[in-house]
Enzyme design. Structure first.
Site, mmCIF file in Angstrom:
data_model
loop_
_atom_site.group_PDB
_atom_site.id
_atom_site.type_symbol
_atom_site.label_atom_id
_atom_site.label_comp_id
_atom_site.label_asym_id
_atom_site.label_seq_id
_atom_site.Cartn_x
_atom_site.Cartn_y
_atom_site.Cartn_z
ATOM 1 N N GLU A 29 0.800 -1.223 0.000
ATOM 2 C CA GLU A 29 0.000 0.000 0.000
ATOM 3 C C GLU A 29 0.836 1.279 0.000
ATOM 4 O O GLU A 29 0.444 2.272 -0.608
ATOM 5 C CB GLU A 29 -0.954 0.013 1.220
ATOM 6 C CG GLU A 29 -2.019 -1.064 1.196
ATOM 7 C CD GLU A 29 -3.027 -0.871 0.074
ATOM 8 O OE1 GLU A 29 -3.350 0.297 -0.241
ATOM 9 O OE2 GLU A 29 -3.480 -1.882 -0.512
ATOM 10 N N SER A 309 -55.394 -20.388 15.488
ATOM 11 C CA SER A 309 -55.963 -20.719 16.798
ATOM 12 C C SER A 309 -55.235 -20.116 17.992
ATOM 13 O O SER A 309 -55.765 -20.138 19.110
ATOM 14 C CB SER A 309 -56.015 -22.249 16.964
ATOM 15 O OG SER A 309 -56.970 -22.804 16.087
#
Length: 453
Positions: A29, A309
């Site tokens: 880098e 239910s």
């Protein structure tokens, strides 16, 4: 959080990061990092000439510039942003030492995406890619991480093995050229295999939970940037829940003929799961679907389905509240076939297997989930009473006063059902739920605290 994005980060001092890792990053880098004063004029010129000539586009950014962009600015590609980055880098180099800049860079640089989490920094990436602590990384590991940071999507070892391997070997070559390692070191490291995708860590099994917590904080106008968020999540329960959902979906897809047929037509069965600590109201587990990577739609929070239910206990509760003179646990209820006319329609609820019991005790009708008996009770006390009871217990969705509501025709979210049942377990006292226990800012000041009753 970084902005509104949840992150995995484990800030580590420079002394705990292997020299191999630091050198790998510098080699690929910014080889002149220790010499320049924040920017590399030669690098900028080289990148500009390459880009003007139409060659492979290059960046001329130093590590200092990358830190400024990642920490203070956005990634937008404009001349204005580049100019700001340029001058801020010069200023930063006068305020911080090279060690401080490199330490911060290695801890905050974006290293990939782990579900809903951003992986930030080498320490978090070491755990994500290798299941190692950063201080145990070897040369080949460090070279791989230096390769990944250039483009975590393109150089993802779990998805693009060949590209990532070539990039790692380029890092090793650059390290050798800069005298950081020997040729023998480079050759040995280049033969090491890349990590393979593995089973998710416990922290990764909760992307839907993080998503829900983030939405709660945004709704409450809590600043996410730099915040520390303490959740009600139980990692152990979450892992069990995730496994249970997948296991049962797999069972249904393999053993239910209809579901098996739908799967063969690429119709995927979905599921959701929610649980909470009833004493505090904190949500401990949330599974919003079978795979967050495929769909971020949170079914536990946002899906609404006919509840069936499981609505019936609230019909019986409403009866006990509205007409205690007539209804109690042993009051006799008629369970028989009947028809009810409303709005020009005729409604005739059927019992399971068309079996009717005649005169039955109130508790018997509830225990056996008898449709006809339940519907008669609802119509007798009034549908508005049923709706009012459900809403008082925690439901927020609009419920239509139609007879079939007593058997669960209304659509509610799993979160609403959870809250109503928690209220039932607290003898009717409704308390709100929360995914977040408390939040502090960078100075440790409280921004939010959930106070259960």
């Amino acid at each position: 959080f970084l902005g509104d994005q949840p992150i995995i980060q484990n800030y580590t001092t420079l002394g705990q990061i292997p020299t191999y890792c630091m050198n790998a990053v510098l080699a690929i880098e910014d080889p002149k990092f220790l010499e320049h004063r924040g920017v590399s004029y030669r690098g900028i010129a080289r990148a500009a000439i390459s880009n003007l000539l139409g060659r492979h586009r290059q960046g001329g950014s130093t590590i200092t510039q990358q830190l400024v962009k990642n920490y203070f600015l956005s990634a937008e590609k404009t001349l204005r942003r580049k100019a700001i980055e340029f001058f801020m880098s010069l200023i930063l180099e006068t305020q911080q030492s090279k060690d401080q800049i490199l330490e911060t860079y290695l801890n905050i640089i974006y290293m990939g995406q782990n579900g809903t989490f951003q992986v930030r920094g080498f320490p978090a990436a070491a755990l994500y890619y290798f299941q190692k602590s950063v201080d145990n990384l070897e040369l080949s590991d460090c070279a791989l991480l230096a390769a990944v940071l250039n483009s975590p999507g393109l150089f993802n070892p779990f998805k693009h093995q060949k590209k990532t391997e070539l990039r790692r070997n380029l890092v090793l070559e650059k390290m050798k050229e800069n005298g950081m390692i020997t040729e023998a070191d480079s050759k040995l490291a280049s033969t090491q295999s890349l990590p393979m995708a593995r089973t998710s860590l416990a922290i990764e099994t909760a992307p839907y939970y993080v998503d829900a917590a983030k939405k709660q904080l945004i709704k409450n106008n809590i600043e996410l940037l730099g915040s520390k968020v303490f959740k009600g999540l139980s990692l152990k329960s979450q892992k069990f829940a995730q496994d249970a959902v997948i296991k049962h979906l797999t069972y249904l897809e393999n053993n239910n003929p209809k579901i098996k047929s739908l799967k063969q037509k690429n119709s995927i069965l979905e599921s959701s799961l929610l649980s909470a600590d009833n004493a505090t109201g904190l949500i401990t587990t949330i599974v919003g679907g079978r795979n967050y990577g495929l769909t971020q739609f949170n079914r536990a929070m946002d899906a609404r389905r006919q509840v069936g239910s499981i609505i019936k206990p609230f019909v019986y509760l409403a009866a006990l509240i509205e007409n205690s003179d007539k209804y109690n646990s042993v009051a006799i209820i008629k369970d028989e076939k009947f028809s009810h006319k409303y709005d020009g329609q005729i409604w005739s609820p059927d019992n399971y297997n068309n079996k009717y019991y005649g005169d039955v005790p109130f508790y018997f009708a509830l225990i056996h989930s008898l449709n006809a008996a339940t519907a008669k009770i609802a119509l007798d006390i009034g549908l508005e009473s049923v709706i009012s009871t459900i809403e008082k217990l925690g439901a927020t969705s609009k419920l239509a006063p139609v007879p079939s509501i007593s058997l669960g025709s209304s659509e509610l979210s799993p979160l609403e059902i959870l809250e109503t049942y928690m209220s039932l377990a607290k003898l009717g006292e409704h308390t709100e739920t929360s995914f977040v226990r408390f939040v502090t800012n960078e100075e440790g000041q409280a921004l939010f605290e959930f106070k259960p009753r």
